[in-house]
Design an enzyme around this catalytic site. Structure first.
Site, PDB file in Angstrom:
ATOM      1  N   ARG A   1       0.826  -1.226   0.000  1.00 13.14           N
ATOM      2  CA  ARG A   1       0.000   0.000   0.000  1.00 13.14           C
ATOM      3  C   ARG A   1       0.856   1.270   0.000  1.00 13.14           C
ATOM      4  NH1 ARG A   1      -1.983  -3.258  -1.099  1.00 13.14           N
ATOM      5  NH2 ARG A   1      -3.758  -4.387  -0.293  1.00 13.14           N
TER       6      ARG A   1
ATOM      7  N   SER B   1     -10.947   0.236   3.137  1.00 13.85           N
ATOM      8  CA  SER B   1     -10.252   0.117   4.428  1.00 13.85           C
ATOM      9  C   SER B   1      -9.763   1.492   4.861  1.00 13.85           C
ATOM     10  CB  SER B   1      -9.039  -0.799   4.287  1.00 13.85           C
ATOM     11  OG  SER B   1      -9.456  -2.051   3.831  1.00 13.85           O
TER      12      SER B   1
ATOM     13  N   GLU C   1      -5.229   4.827   5.644  1.00 18.56           N
ATOM     14  CA  GLU C   1      -4.905   4.498   4.248  1.00 18.56           C
ATOM     15  C   GLU C   1      -5.299   5.641   3.297  1.00 18.56           C
ATOM     16  OE1 GLU C   1      -5.807   0.372   2.697  1.00 18.56           O
ATOM     17  OE2 GLU C   1      -6.836   1.577   1.186  1.00 18.56           O
TER      18      GLU C   1
HETATM   19  C1  LIG Z   1     -15.665   0.385  -1.270  1.00 11.58           C
HETATM   20  C2  LIG Z   1     -14.174   0.541  -1.471  1.00 11.58           C
HETATM   21  C3  LIG Z   1     -13.351  -0.569  -1.549  1.00 11.58           C
HETATM   22  C4  LIG Z   1     -11.967  -0.439  -1.724  1.00 11.58           C
HETATM   23  N1  LIG Z   1     -11.181  -1.550  -1.794  1.00 11.58           N
HETATM   24  C5  LIG Z   1      -9.842  -1.448  -1.979  1.00 11.58           C
HETATM   25  C6  LIG Z   1      -9.015  -2.615  -2.050  1.00 11.58           C
HETATM   26  O1  LIG Z   1      -9.490  -3.749  -1.969  1.00 11.58           O
HETATM   27  N2  LIG Z   1      -7.673  -2.444  -2.229  1.00 11.58           N
HETATM   28  C7  LIG Z   1      -7.113  -1.204  -2.345  1.00 11.58           C
HETATM   29  O2  LIG Z   1      -5.899  -1.127  -2.509  1.00 11.58           O
HETATM   30  N3  LIG Z   1      -7.877  -0.086  -2.301  1.00 11.58           N
HETATM   31  C8  LIG Z   1      -9.220  -0.176  -2.107  1.00 11.58           C
HETATM   32  N4  LIG Z   1      -9.996   0.953  -2.033  1.00 11.58           N
HETATM   33  C9  LIG Z   1      -9.353   2.264  -2.120  1.00 11.58           C
HETATM   34  C10 LIG Z   1      -9.406   2.926  -3.533  1.00 11.58           C
HETATM   35  O3  LIG Z   1     -10.436   2.388  -4.298  1.00 11.58           O
HETATM   36  C11 LIG Z   1      -8.105   2.779  -4.303  1.00 11.58           C
HETATM   37  O4  LIG Z   1      -7.048   3.329  -3.557  1.00 11.58           O
HETATM   38  C12 LIG Z   1      -8.154   3.483  -5.672  1.00 11.58           C
HETATM   39  O5  LIG Z   1      -6.979   3.206  -6.391  1.00 11.58           O
HETATM   40  C13 LIG Z   1      -8.351   4.985  -5.584  1.00 11.58           C
HETATM   41  O6  LIG Z   1      -8.607   5.453  -6.884  1.00 11.58           O
HETATM   42  P1  LIG Z   1      -9.295   6.853  -7.134  1.00 11.58           P
HETATM   43  O7  LIG Z   1      -9.227   7.136  -8.598  1.00 11.58           O
HETATM   44  O8  LIG Z   1     -10.643   6.867  -6.536  1.00 11.58           O
HETATM   45  O9  LIG Z   1      -8.295   7.812  -6.353  1.00 11.58           O
HETATM   46  P2  LIG Z   1      -8.657   9.154  -5.579  1.00 11.58           P
HETATM   47  O10 LIG Z   1      -9.383   8.831  -4.323  1.00 11.58           O
HETATM   48  O11 LIG Z   1      -9.279  10.122  -6.505  1.00 11.58           O
HETATM   49  O12 LIG Z   1      -7.194   9.637  -5.202  1.00 11.58           O
HETATM   50  C14 LIG Z   1      -6.403   8.901  -4.296  1.00 11.58           C
HETATM   51  C15 LIG Z   1      -4.992   9.506  -4.271  1.00 11.58           C
HETATM   52  O13 LIG Z   1      -4.390   9.361  -5.528  1.00 11.58           O
HETATM   53  C16 LIG Z   1      -4.062  10.629  -6.103  1.00 11.58           C
HETATM   54  N5  LIG Z   1      -4.346  10.514  -7.546  1.00 11.58           N
HETATM   55  C17 LIG Z   1      -5.485  10.107  -8.138  1.00 11.58           C
HETATM   56  N6  LIG Z   1      -5.330  10.080  -9.471  1.00 11.58           N
HETATM   57  C18 LIG Z   1      -4.072  10.492  -9.735  1.00 11.58           C
HETATM   58  C19 LIG Z   1      -3.309  10.683 -10.933  1.00 11.58           C
HETATM   59  N7  LIG Z   1      -3.795  10.437 -12.145  1.00 11.58           N
HETATM   60  N8  LIG Z   1      -2.032  11.132 -10.798  1.00 11.58           N
HETATM   61  C20 LIG Z   1      -1.492  11.406  -9.582  1.00 11.58           C
HETATM   62  N9  LIG Z   1      -2.164  11.243  -8.426  1.00 11.58           N
HETATM   63  C21 LIG Z   1      -3.437  10.786  -8.504  1.00 11.58           C
HETATM   64  C22 LIG Z   1      -4.950  11.627  -5.390  1.00 11.58           C
HETATM   65  O14 LIG Z   1      -4.366  12.920  -5.380  1.00 11.58           O
HETATM   66  C23 LIG Z   1      -5.010  11.015  -4.014  1.00 11.58           C
HETATM   67  O15 LIG Z   1      -3.853  11.337  -3.293  1.00 11.58           O
HETATM   68  C24 LIG Z   1     -11.395   0.850  -1.843  1.00 11.58           C
HETATM   69  C25 LIG Z   1     -12.233   1.979  -1.767  1.00 11.58           C
HETATM   70  C26 LIG Z   1     -13.603   1.827  -1.587  1.00 11.58           C
HETATM   71  C27 LIG Z   1     -14.481   3.043  -1.515  1.00 11.58           C
END
Ligand SMILES: Cc1cc2nc3c(=O)[nH]c(=O)nc-3n(C[C@H](O)[C@H](O)[C@H](O)COP(=O)(O)OP(=O)(O)OC[C@H]3O[C@@H](n4cnc5c(N)ncnc54)[C@H](O)[C@@H]3O)c2cc1C
Length: 315
Positions: free
Chosen positions: A156, A213, A309
């Protein structure tokens, strides 16, 4: 202007100064440069599934990355634009017989965010298929091609979480080959297991109004782990180090699923002790207050500091 609660899966966060949208690779590059020129406080936003914005973010400028596209480069090499939906991409890959991300089905968010915390689930991590990442670096202004090694992926974590600021514009993967039917079966099995724990987005189910998480599983020394109760789950991760279950620590610190503080709109999920959820009226402050309470409980009981996280912005 709409508030950031509309752009995050936990549905909290106030109204920012500005939100601009980038829908193509060129717009991501131009949008990021403009953002950095004009704003002191800025955030790159994908699907908003791993981020908690404060209730007051009025000085924040946001670039929403929505560039899409999957390019088959042959022999299992695939380039995907940052704003592509992650789960849609996983199902597309399974359909093509591209093996390596099927256990990551059902994770919300975008492809561009997947390297940030090296997403993982059910024994798979995205780091094992990523070959390169295109990255516009905030400090130098350079457009860089980072190799898997450059990204310093660990559990992570990556170089991006360790302070390398900028925007990921696309991600390249190298997949193995497997029968598409078995890959799709695996992906759908994972999705139904996740759904039973509230880990697949469902607008009608408050248990999924979360960041997944809220805490990472702590990694501690074997000698420290020996001081814990015998039934505390632990997995050896490297010589002398073990990973503990944050969910177990929370539940055994006296907090049960569904727990909330007084009349707060934030509560522990009724399906999974590791998710902090919005029951409909939560403020960002209430989410963070519950997180702090959980940390204190676990620290008092076990002497372990749980690390959040999601990215906490503006607190
Ligand atoms: C119901 C649920 C279940 C989940 N299960 C898991 C799991 O099983 N495993 C896991 O690892 N995670 C899990 N997550 C967490 C999450 O889905 C992941 O971390 C996912 O990769 C976040 O993507 P996002 O586009 O929504 O990022 P965002 O929430 O939009 O951003 C997260 C971070 O990444 C940065 N970011 C986003 N896009 C970019 C880009 N293009 N360039 C640079 N920085 C960027 C943002 O600035 C921020 O710091 C879960 C979340 C939810 C709500």
């Amino acid at each position: 202007m709409t508030s950031l609660s509309n752009f995050t899966t936990i549905r909290v966060g106030g109204q920012p100064k500005e939100i601009s949208v980038a829908s193509t690779h060129a717009e991501v590059l131009a949008g990021a440069k403009k953002l950095w020129e004009e704003s002191e406080h800025w955030v790159i936003l994908g699907g908003g599934s791993n981020i908690v914005f404060a209730d007051d973010v009025s000085d924040l400028s946001v670039l929403l990355v929505q560039s899409k596209g999957i390019e088959d480069l042959g022999s299992g090499r695939v380039r995907v634009q940052a704003g592509n939906n992650w789960n849609e991409f996983v199902l597309y890959a399974c359909n093509k017989g591209w093996a390596g991300v099927e256990s990551l089905a059902g994770i919300p968010g975008t492809v561009g965010a997947s390297p940030i915390q090296n997403i993982g689930a059910y024994g798979q991590e995205v780091a094992s298929t990523i070959t390169t990442v295109e990255f516009l670096d905030y400090k130098s202004g350079e457009l860089q091609i980072l190799t898997n090694e450059d990204c310093s992926f660990t559990y992570r974590d990556s170089i991006f979480k360790q302070g390398k600021q900028g925007v990921i514009t696309w991600v390249e993967f190298q997949f193995g080959k497997e029968d598409s039917v078995s890959l799709l079966t695996k992906a759908h099995d994972v999705i139904s297991q996740r759904a039973s724990k509230g880990m697949v987005l469902d607008a009608a189910d408050n248990d999924t109004w979360s960041c997944g998480s809220f805490f990472t599983n702590p990694i501690v020394s074997e000698s420290f782990a020996r001081t814990l109760p015998l039934d505390a789950p632990q997995w050896e991760v490297e010589e002398g180090k073990v990973k503990l279950s944050a969910a177990w620590l929370i539940e055994n610190s006296g907090l049960s699923k569904g727990f909330k503080l007084g009349n707060s709109g934030a509560a522990i999920s009724t399906k999974h002790a590791l998710a902090i959820t919005n029951r409909g009226t939560a403020t960002a402050e209430q989410v963070v207050e519950l997180a702090r309470f959980i940390q204190t409980q676990v620290s008092n009981k076990f002497g372990i500091n749980l690390v959040p996280e999601p990215n906490l912005i503006g607190f």
